[in-house]
Each structure stands twice: as structure tokens, then as C-alpha cells.
Scaffold this active site. Sequence first.
Site, mmCIF file in Angstrom:
data_model
loop_
_atom_site.group_PDB
_atom_site.id
_atom_site.type_symbol
_atom_site.label_atom_id
_atom_site.label_comp_id
_atom_site.label_asym_id
_atom_site.label_seq_id
_atom_site.Cartn_x
_atom_site.Cartn_y
_atom_site.Cartn_z
ATOM 1 C CB CYS A 188 -0.918 -0.007 1.224
ATOM 2 S SG CYS A 188 -2.037 1.409 1.305
ATOM 3 C CB CYS B 82 -1.005 -1.590 7.952
ATOM 4 S SG CYS B 82 -2.454 -2.245 7.094
ATOM 5 C CD GLN C 254 -14.020 -12.554 17.078
ATOM 6 O OE1 GLN C 254 -12.906 -12.107 16.806
ATOM 7 N NE2 GLN C 254 -14.404 -12.753 18.333
ATOM 8 C CG ASP D 275 -14.488 -13.542 23.004
ATOM 9 O OD1 ASP D 275 -13.374 -13.005 23.133
ATOM 10 O OD2 ASP D 275 -15.188 -13.386 21.987
ATOM 11 C CB CYS E 14 -8.810 -9.161 21.480
ATOM 12 S SG CYS E 14 -9.616 -8.190 22.774
#
Length: 398
Positions: free
Chosen positions: A48, A57, A234, A325, A351
Amino acid sequence: MTDIIIRVAARGDGVTDNGRHASFAAPGDTLAVDGTIVPGPHHQTPPCDHFPRCGGCQLQHLDDESYAGFVTDRIASALDAQGLSAPLRPAHLSPPRSRRRATLHAEAKGGRVLIGFSEEKSHAIVDIAECHILDPQLFALIAPLRALLQRLGFKRRGDVHLTLADQGADILLTGFSPDGLEAAEAIIGFCQRHDVARFSVDDGLGAETRWEPEPVTITLGGVAVPLPPGAFLQATTDGEAALVAAVREAVGNPRTTADLFAGLGTFALALPGKVYAAEGARDAILSLKGAANAQGRAVFAEHRDLYRRPLTKAELDRFDAIVLDPPRAGARDQADALAEANVPAVAYVSCNPSSFARDARAMVDRGWRLDWVQPVGQFRWSTHVELAARFVRQDPAG
């Protein structure tokens, strides 16, 4: 004098064996004394043009092998910090352009509307012209959304929440609530032209739906669940499938399972036998309850804040398995109660490797064995890491 990058640290910096750090370095790169990086075998050309400015990112310079290694190392390091270890399975990576859920920022600046992710460590918005993580169906809406916000007289800063539902794109605009007939016509025209499933706005008083020709749902465990605006999912269907498979393997074939922090039912609707589902978000648990009842699923859904009122040992002992979770903060109080319980197996989805390792320490100290961990990298090229793990009782409490 030169050093070789041997690993990537939690925040994405490359690290040499003598502790030097370098941004945007990959394992196998050479780091010169002046800080120059000579790319090695695992350093790829970022796909990118917005990298590395865009904060969406942080690791596009890593090839798949080194990125998978980063995902696994994050978990191993968190466990090691708690004096723990466990068999770590190969990391499951979601492919590029597979994100079905993302929050972008919007800002009126210089007579234009910018939409994109924030720059790394900044509030400045990168006005994205390409994206290698978003599902193409969602990315295709970015340019038309700029034009729509311009037409609506957007003059501030807000967020654009994008989700790919069963019926198509679900859009929630927060921080802005346009009024009037002209605004309504503009929104309806936009939604019709671009096959939008739902368009909602929220100026701080709650989501208000402006367009929803048919009820918006998300299919979980084969059940179409009503999807509240901005609800948690998710990040990718691929990552969801990997986590569900790991959870099902971890619990086996129980007759009764408690799914704690159940959300919309990602795991509850995929589990065998009878399921008790507890969730603190009222809209999510009502969606799960309605969908399960409509399909005759053996799911008992309860609105319960597990931080204020975690399940007790006596409640936990009624089940053959537990699925956990929690949000990023982990589940300290619930994990403490679970550590004392006599449940045969626990599937813990996390997470946040650090809060997971903290809770795992509490369980291991009370007779549990951490059987295995499945790393999952569904936030492609980011430092955000997820996992599913199996705990089994070694020495049941009396």
C-alpha cells in the site's frame, strides 16, 4: 559494525540480539551503526502506498512467515512474563482485503472531506485512496461517502463505522446528524445507488436509523441474528471461523456450556448441547435471545454484567464446559472464580495476550493446565493479536 534483526517487538519495532531497535525492520534485516536498514529475506515491499503513514497497518513490511512469527511471539512473550509456557500452534492469518468491520475517521478540512485511518501516533487523518485490509465491498463506499458528507454539509470530525452484514454494507456515522428533507433524500439516494443495507447516525444520543429496507442480520452458527448498529463482530469471517473451530475443539461435546461475554452469539450458536449465554451489552443479548428463540436453539441468554456480577464457583460448577471471550481488559474477577471451579474444560478467547496471560496465571496457580494456544492474526499487518486457548483441570478443588 552491523547487527541483525532477530525479532519484532510488541509495538512493531525490529530488535537486534544486543537490544537495538529499528522501525520498519524485519527479522533477517541488517541494521547499520547509522540506523540504515538493509532488507533481508523476510522484508517485503509494502503493498500500500499509504504505508507507513496510515495507522491502519504497522507491519506491511513483513512477509507472511515473519508476520506469523510476530503473532506467535507476542503470545509467547506475554506467557513468559507470567512464568508460563504452553504448546503454541501455527498462527492462523486472515488474508488481505478480508476485514468486514472497521472504524474510519472523517474530517472536513480545506474544503474537502477526508476519510481514513489516523496516522500512527497522531490524530491526523490519512485520506485513503487504496486499502489492502478492508473488504473491497466496504472500500468501494469510501469515495461515495466523501461526496455524500460534502453534500450534507459535514463541517466537523466524526467516525464512520463500516460493517459487512448479510444484506450488504451497514454504515453508522457518529458525531454528525444531518436533518431536513434534502439530507434525507441525499441519504436515501446514496443508499439506493450503492446497495447499502442500513444507514444510521448517532450524534451522542444513540443510533438513529435513516435507511433499512429490510432487517439487517449477521449469520452466526447458521442463525441470522439481528445486528444492532455498531455492534461488535470478529474482524473477519475467516478469523471468526478459526476461533470457532478452536473453541469447539477445546470444549469437545459438552451437554451444557456457559458462554461468558457472549456478544451476539458467535460461539453460543456454534456449540452443541444446551448453552447459557451471559452478556453485559443489552442490545447484543436481546438480539441473541430473539434469534435463538426463533430457531428453537437451546440457548438461555441473560443480560448480566460479568464485571460487577461474575458467575460464582457454584454457578460455574453446573456446566460441563466454559467459553470465555472478554474485552481487552480481560476478566480478572471472573477468572478468579473460574480458577476455583471444577469444570472439566475451558475455552478462553482473547484479544489481548497480556490480560490473557494474567488470567491464565491465576488459573494455573489453582490446578489448571494450559493445554494449547491457537494464535490468530485477523487484523492483518497490525500489532493486534488474538488467540483461543484450552484449559483443563489437573487437580480439581474440593
